[in-house]
Design a protein around this motif. Sequence first.
Motif, PDB file in Angstrom:
ATOM      1  N   TYR A  35      41.797   9.691  18.660  1.00  0.00           N
ATOM      2  CA  TYR A  35      40.830  10.695  18.399  1.00  0.00           C
ATOM      3  C   TYR A  35      39.614  10.854  19.594  1.00  0.00           C
ATOM      4  O   TYR A  35      39.435   9.854  20.358  1.00  0.00           O
ATOM      5  CB  TYR A  35      40.223  10.647  16.943  1.00  0.00           C
ATOM      6  CG  TYR A  35      41.379  11.076  16.054  1.00  0.00           C
ATOM      7  CD1 TYR A  35      41.744  12.308  15.296  1.00  0.00           C
ATOM      8  CD2 TYR A  35      42.248   9.880  15.596  1.00  0.00           C
ATOM      9  CE1 TYR A  35      42.498  12.504  14.490  1.00  0.00           C
ATOM     10  CE2 TYR A  35      43.273  10.002  14.772  1.00  0.00           C
ATOM     11  CZ  TYR A  35      43.491  11.344  14.017  1.00  0.00           C
ATOM     12  OH  TYR A  35      44.549  11.855  13.306  1.00  0.00           O
ATOM     13  N   GLY A  36      38.800  11.916  19.249  1.00  0.00           N
ATOM     14  CA  GLY A  36      37.843  12.010  20.268  1.00  0.00           C
ATOM     15  C   GLY A  36      36.954  10.875  20.353  1.00  0.00           C
ATOM     16  O   GLY A  36      36.214  10.266  21.417  1.00  0.00           O
TER      17      GLY A  36
ATOM     18  N   GLU B 240      36.757  14.743  10.641  1.00  0.00           N
ATOM     19  CA  GLU B 240      36.101  14.063  11.862  1.00  0.00           C
ATOM     20  C   GLU B 240      34.999  14.962  12.333  1.00  0.00           C
ATOM     21  O   GLU B 240      35.151  16.109  12.566  1.00  0.00           O
ATOM     22  CB  GLU B 240      37.307  14.155  12.797  1.00  0.00           C
ATOM     23  CG  GLU B 240      37.114  13.666  14.003  1.00  0.00           C
ATOM     24  CD  GLU B 240      37.986  14.254  15.392  1.00  0.00           C
ATOM     25  OE1 GLU B 240      38.444  15.359  14.959  1.00  0.00           O
ATOM     26  OE2 GLU B 240      38.094  13.702  16.423  1.00  0.00           O
ATOM     27  N   PRO B 241      33.912  14.176  12.557  1.00  0.00           N
ATOM     28  CA  PRO B 241      32.630  15.161  13.217  1.00  0.00           C
ATOM     29  C   PRO B 241      33.069  15.624  14.641  1.00  0.00           C
ATOM     30  O   PRO B 241      33.993  14.915  15.261  1.00  0.00           O
ATOM     31  CB  PRO B 241      31.711  13.990  13.170  1.00  0.00           C
ATOM     32  CG  PRO B 241      31.795  13.073  12.183  1.00  0.00           C
ATOM     33  CD  PRO B 241      33.388  13.070  12.166  1.00  0.00           C
ATOM     34  N   HIS B 242      32.467  16.590  15.067  1.00  0.00           N
ATOM     35  CA  HIS B 242      32.430  17.080  16.470  1.00  0.00           C
ATOM     36  C   HIS B 242      32.174  15.840  17.597  1.00  0.00           C
ATOM     37  O   HIS B 242      31.274  15.050  17.372  1.00  0.00           O
ATOM     38  CB  HIS B 242      31.667  18.232  16.732  1.00  0.00           C
ATOM     39  CG  HIS B 242      31.938  19.190  16.180  1.00  0.00           C
ATOM     40  ND1 HIS B 242      32.640  20.462  16.640  1.00  0.00           N
ATOM     41  CD2 HIS B 242      31.859  19.823  14.801  1.00  0.00           C
ATOM     42  CE1 HIS B 242      32.963  21.477  15.948  1.00  0.00           C
ATOM     43  NE2 HIS B 242      32.365  21.112  14.590  1.00  0.00           N
ATOM     44  N   ASN B 243      33.019  15.900  18.493  1.00  0.00           N
ATOM     45  CA  ASN B 243      32.553  15.018  19.713  1.00  0.00           C
ATOM     46  C   ASN B 243      33.121  15.295  20.782  1.00  0.00           C
ATOM     47  O   ASN B 243      33.957  16.247  21.194  1.00  0.00           O
ATOM     48  CB  ASN B 243      33.323  13.411  19.312  1.00  0.00           C
ATOM     49  CG  ASN B 243      34.977  13.837  19.293  1.00  0.00           C
ATOM     50  OD1 ASN B 243      35.682  14.210  20.199  1.00  0.00           O
ATOM     51  ND2 ASN B 243      35.470  13.868  18.030  1.00  0.00           N
ATOM     52  N   ALA B 244      32.363  14.901  22.014  1.00  0.00           N
ATOM     53  CA  ALA B 244      32.856  15.291  23.341  1.00  0.00           C
ATOM     54  C   ALA B 244      32.332  14.207  24.508  1.00  0.00           C
ATOM     55  O   ALA B 244      31.377  13.591  24.179  1.00  0.00           O
ATOM     56  CB  ALA B 244      32.183  16.520  23.733  1.00  0.00           C
ATOM     57  N   THR B 245      33.247  14.091  25.241  1.00  0.00           N
ATOM     58  CA  THR B 245      32.907  13.238  26.364  1.00  0.00           C
ATOM     59  C   THR B 245      33.304  13.925  27.649  1.00  0.00           C
ATOM     60  O   THR B 245      34.033  14.627  27.869  1.00  0.00           O
ATOM     61  CB  THR B 245      34.015  12.034  26.445  1.00  0.00           C
ATOM     62  OG1 THR B 245      33.674  11.256  25.244  1.00  0.00           O
ATOM     63  CG2 THR B 245      33.496  11.095  27.547  1.00  0.00           C
TER      64      THR B 245
ATOM     65  N   VAL C 229      40.372  20.129  30.466  1.00  0.00           N
ATOM     66  CA  VAL C 229      39.968  19.665  28.946  1.00  0.00           C
ATOM     67  C   VAL C 229      41.230  18.878  28.622  1.00  0.00           C
ATOM     68  O   VAL C 229      42.337  19.407  28.787  1.00  0.00           O
ATOM     69  CB  VAL C 229      39.760  20.874  28.129  1.00  0.00           C
ATOM     70  CG1 VAL C 229      39.255  20.226  26.762  1.00  0.00           C
ATOM     71  CG2 VAL C 229      38.340  21.691  28.466  1.00  0.00           C
ATOM     72  N   THR C 230      40.986  17.730  28.048  1.00  0.00           N
ATOM     73  CA  THR C 230      42.040  17.010  27.507  1.00  0.00           C
ATOM     74  C   THR C 230      41.761  17.067  26.210  1.00  0.00           C
ATOM     75  O   THR C 230      40.716  16.345  25.616  1.00  0.00           O
ATOM     76  CB  THR C 230      42.146  15.389  27.900  1.00  0.00           C
ATOM     77  OG1 THR C 230      42.335  15.535  29.492  1.00  0.00           O
ATOM     78  CG2 THR C 230      43.356  14.785  27.454  1.00  0.00           C
ATOM     79  N   PRO C 231      42.738  17.659  25.291  1.00  0.00           N
ATOM     80  CA  PRO C 231      42.498  17.797  23.756  1.00  0.00           C
ATOM     81  C   PRO C 231      42.770  16.277  23.326  1.00  0.00           C
ATOM     82  O   PRO C 231      43.874  15.755  23.550  1.00  0.00           O
ATOM     83  CB  PRO C 231      43.187  18.694  23.317  1.00  0.00           C
ATOM     84  CG  PRO C 231      44.410  18.804  24.419  1.00  0.00           C
ATOM     85  CD  PRO C 231      43.833  18.337  25.517  1.00  0.00           C
ATOM     86  N   MET C 232      41.895  15.703  22.348  1.00  0.00           N
ATOM     87  CA  MET C 232      42.340  14.574  21.659  1.00  0.00           C
ATOM     88  C   MET C 232      43.064  14.973  20.346  1.00  0.00           C
ATOM     89  O   MET C 232      42.964  16.187  19.997  1.00  0.00           O
ATOM     90  CB  MET C 232      41.247  13.687  21.534  1.00  0.00           C
ATOM     91  CG  MET C 232      40.529  13.464  22.844  1.00  0.00           C
ATOM     92  SD  MET C 232      41.551  12.578  24.019  1.00  0.00           S
ATOM     93  CE  MET C 232      41.594  10.682  23.216  1.00  0.00           C
ATOM     94  N   GLU C 233      43.532  14.055  19.564  1.00  0.00           N
ATOM     95  CA  GLU C 233      43.860  14.513  18.318  1.00  0.00           C
ATOM     96  C   GLU C 233      42.874  14.736  17.569  1.00  0.00           C
ATOM     97  O   GLU C 233      41.466  14.679  17.690  1.00  0.00           O
ATOM     98  CB  GLU C 233      44.409  13.054  17.601  1.00  0.00           C
ATOM     99  CG  GLU C 233      45.677  12.597  18.120  1.00  0.00           C
ATOM    100  CD  GLU C 233      47.012  13.691  18.124  1.00  0.00           C
ATOM    101  OE1 GLU C 233      46.924  14.454  17.207  1.00  0.00           O
ATOM    102  OE2 GLU C 233      47.886  13.384  18.810  1.00  0.00           O
TER     103      GLU C 233
END
Lengths: 737, 289
Positions: A28-29, A198-203, A241-245
């Motif tokens: 996940y992210g 799952e809370p929002h996240n981004a790298t 953009v790479t989408p995580m689970e």
Amino acid sequence: MSAKAYSVIGTRPIRHDGADKVTGRALYGADFTAAGLLHGAIVRSPHAHARIKSIDTTRALAFPGVKAVVTSADFPETAERMVDLGEGDTPLSYARGNVLAIDKVLYRGHAVAAVAAASPHVAEEAAALIDVVYERLPCVLTAPEAMLESAPQLHDGKSNLASQFQHVLGDAAKGFAEADVVVEREFNTATVHQGYIEPHNATALWNNDGRVHVWCSTQGSFVVRDCTALILDIPVSRVKVTPMEIGGGFGGKIPVYLEPVAALLSKKSGRPVKIVMTRKDCFEATGPTPGSFMRVKIGATKDGRITAAQAYLAFEAGAYPGAMVGPAGMTVFAPYDIPNAVVDGFDVVVNKPSTAAYRAPGAPNAAFATESVIDELAQKLGIDPIEFRLKNAAKEGTRRVDGPKFRRIGCVEVLEAMKNHPHYSAPLGGPNRGRGVAVGFWFNVGLQSSATLNVNADGTVNLVEGSTDIGGTRTSIAMQAAEVLGIPVADVNPSVADTDSVGFTAVTGGSRTTFATGWAAYEAAQDVVRQMKQRAAKLWEVEAAAVSFDSGVFTSGGRKLTFKELADQLPATGGPVVGSATVNPRGVGGSFAGNIVDVEVDPETGKTTILRFTAVQDVGKAIHPSYVEGQMQGGSVQGIGWALNEEYFMGADGTMMNSSFLDYRMPTALDLPMIDTCIVEVANPGHPFGVRGVGEANIVPPTPAIANAIERATGVRMTRLPMSPPTVMEALWSAGN
Amino acid sequence: MKWFDYECPRTVEAAVGLLSAPGRKVRALAGGTDLLVQLRAGRREADLVVDIKEIGELNELRLDSSGLTIGAAVPCYRIYNDPAICRAYPGLIDAVSLIGGTQIQGRASLGGNLANAAPSADAVPILIALGAQCLIAGPGGPRSLPVEDFCVAPGRNALAPGELLVSIHLAPPLPGSGAAYLRFIPRNEMDIAVVGAGASVVLKGNVFAAARIALASVAPVPLFVADAGDSLIGKPVDEASINAAAEIARAAAKPITDMRGTAEYRRHLCGVMTRRAIARAIARGKETN
């Protein structure tokens, strides 16, 4: 009805991502890491409405371990223009302003600045050292108040009433004059949140070559790519953009919040930057669904024919225009054939977080009003509530108040299934109990999807697609390819690719993924079959047209090769076979859902217990019945949450008082009976397998079904969501109980 | 969450020494189910966290002729997994088995629930109803305090700087005694009491020989309503007596309006929950008569 025999469609295989999910290996992210990773923290507004007088970052920048600080001043200088972020045109300054406030903060929790540092704790401490001077302004929190001339104005020089529309069908005044009974009531619904786990996240990494790479949790990697590029004013080709689970989205993980901020912090620091929201951030600063004020009036003749209907829908958009009042206007009277109707819709900005989609956005609000009034009409007319609905049910050819005519739909079939379900005639078995019913509609969407199939020498295929997997869509898409290729679904290996590796694919939303990306996989499989026929023709030295394909076997004359045998021959017959397809389908089929619910209301506490719950839905064709049932149960449970306890409990100053899962009360397993499901299959003629979207219609009927059940249990009609224990108790007191 | 120092003393004396550190914000850590959440959310701050789970006296769980001693760091699950304690103090079991979910109960301690001094603490009304005593160690030596005097304000307890809650002691149950804790929550689990009611009674035949009643979530601290219990003494065990006591409890409550309910609704619930808790306590008392 869907009666065609399939070998893969309609079976219940285990999901391709099952092992990763149950062993905890799925990434996940928040699991993402990279060399040199920095951690970001967001500075958020403590006020619901204020002008930003100044932002001083000196102390934060001097704090040991801090690598970068950004504010909206770091956005590139771009002239104002309209941009489309996937949900219609919006000014660029609004899109940017929700990511980092420009000049004003419009809700508590509004992002104002951000810090990147070596650890999340350092970032958090440094964020507290950013000195923001605010000039506080009065706030306005509800649509009716915000529409008053005296209301504080959110966007300088612009009315809080951002837009309005009217749908007219026939002559409502004439229709009401023909009615023997007219019921009119006002309804209020609270702001509620999708509540994904799952809370929002981004790298983000802003590389030295000017390319930006984002890893995040999203329903739509291409939406993130396009929005990030627009906000940062760089070409889409520079963003990958790479989408995580994804740990749940329900519509809330379509907008971007963190991605452009992480990218700006990365640009300044030269290192990858990761930002993860807290639960409080999710509640205060992402997109919940609108609170609403509604007035619905419906008239009918003594023999139970609806003659006219009228709806007034005022929805809270939150800080920026775009409340989901449009879809509310499309669905408000959709289950019924009503000759005369008027719908007025109002999109109103208020000092709450900017709202986003949430599972059939707008429809649960509208259905709460309509289906409560329908129920009361049935009572007044002395007609069984399902019979009354059947008498007026929409069918193929019925014109909706917003214009479209229905194609083949399953409203009648859903109502018949409810009427014939054993639940409907079962005894209630005790005092203070009541049974309610309701139906609801969601139109579903099509939009663009792409898929590629690479045939392996061992007879399996790799499926590459771009739809974030929510609810098992890897498998429901793979099943459609497997059906065409005549191979087991375990021989299709699906993967969700990044935006550089697959054709454009719209969001996993609008109940479109199994419908549209499934269709792309179906077409890609047809492409594979076409090419494989040519290979067989080459081997057999016949015309391709002379090769037949059925149930995974190629034949011509007396010769035959299985898919697997032919796959092994590809290198010798011209090299790899890659099938691909893109679709932008039109034949979208709307879905109707209905509920039968039994409740018991404690007359001393006002607490409602759900005793039995049956969810019925027309799904067109259930590709994977277990996942369809899962959608029906999930939507029902979220609807029960809306009905009983979920709400943004706002202080007068615009502070959300319950921004945690402790006090924002979603139902737990201990609050629910088993949700019984009843799949109805009225094939959608617009899809090769008859698929309708199944993800959303199921959240529409629960709130009115429960309100109608409470009325039967107590004699009191609830017109406000949530119907929490204190609210019900107060209603009982008002009624003199 | 800011950095903090961590110590894990093995003796009460060492813990008291650490807790007495001058000029530092020191917090005792048992299960951490309140403290760690509060530190993360910034609701409490600490320079030093003293883990008290390795101290022998604080892990003691002893049922004997003198009653029940529960070390302040004993997690809930140890209490409800002891069949003898379940038989002797079913009212206490009501509370310890509904604090959080199963995983939380593996960590959360009764002592922590008390020391956290939340007005909504589920364990406190029943401890008050059962007449529990707090045993406290400190720089000035040991002392004891009735549970009803332990919480002094929301989130503040009666411990002086350097003091440590060592254990909680309950007297042996008398014949004819019964107790119960009930809370009202909008959901069925994972929630905070909108109103909680703890009741204990001692029955002699069909008459109340003793009774104590306490409420959660309706005042700045868990509320001991002595008058409500006293009103039952000498009265017949019937609906009129119960209703009268419940009315006293209702009138004594001083709830606020917040996201968990309006003051009016909470006052109403005080009557309802007190009545239901007394009825359940009576049913249990009859079993032991």
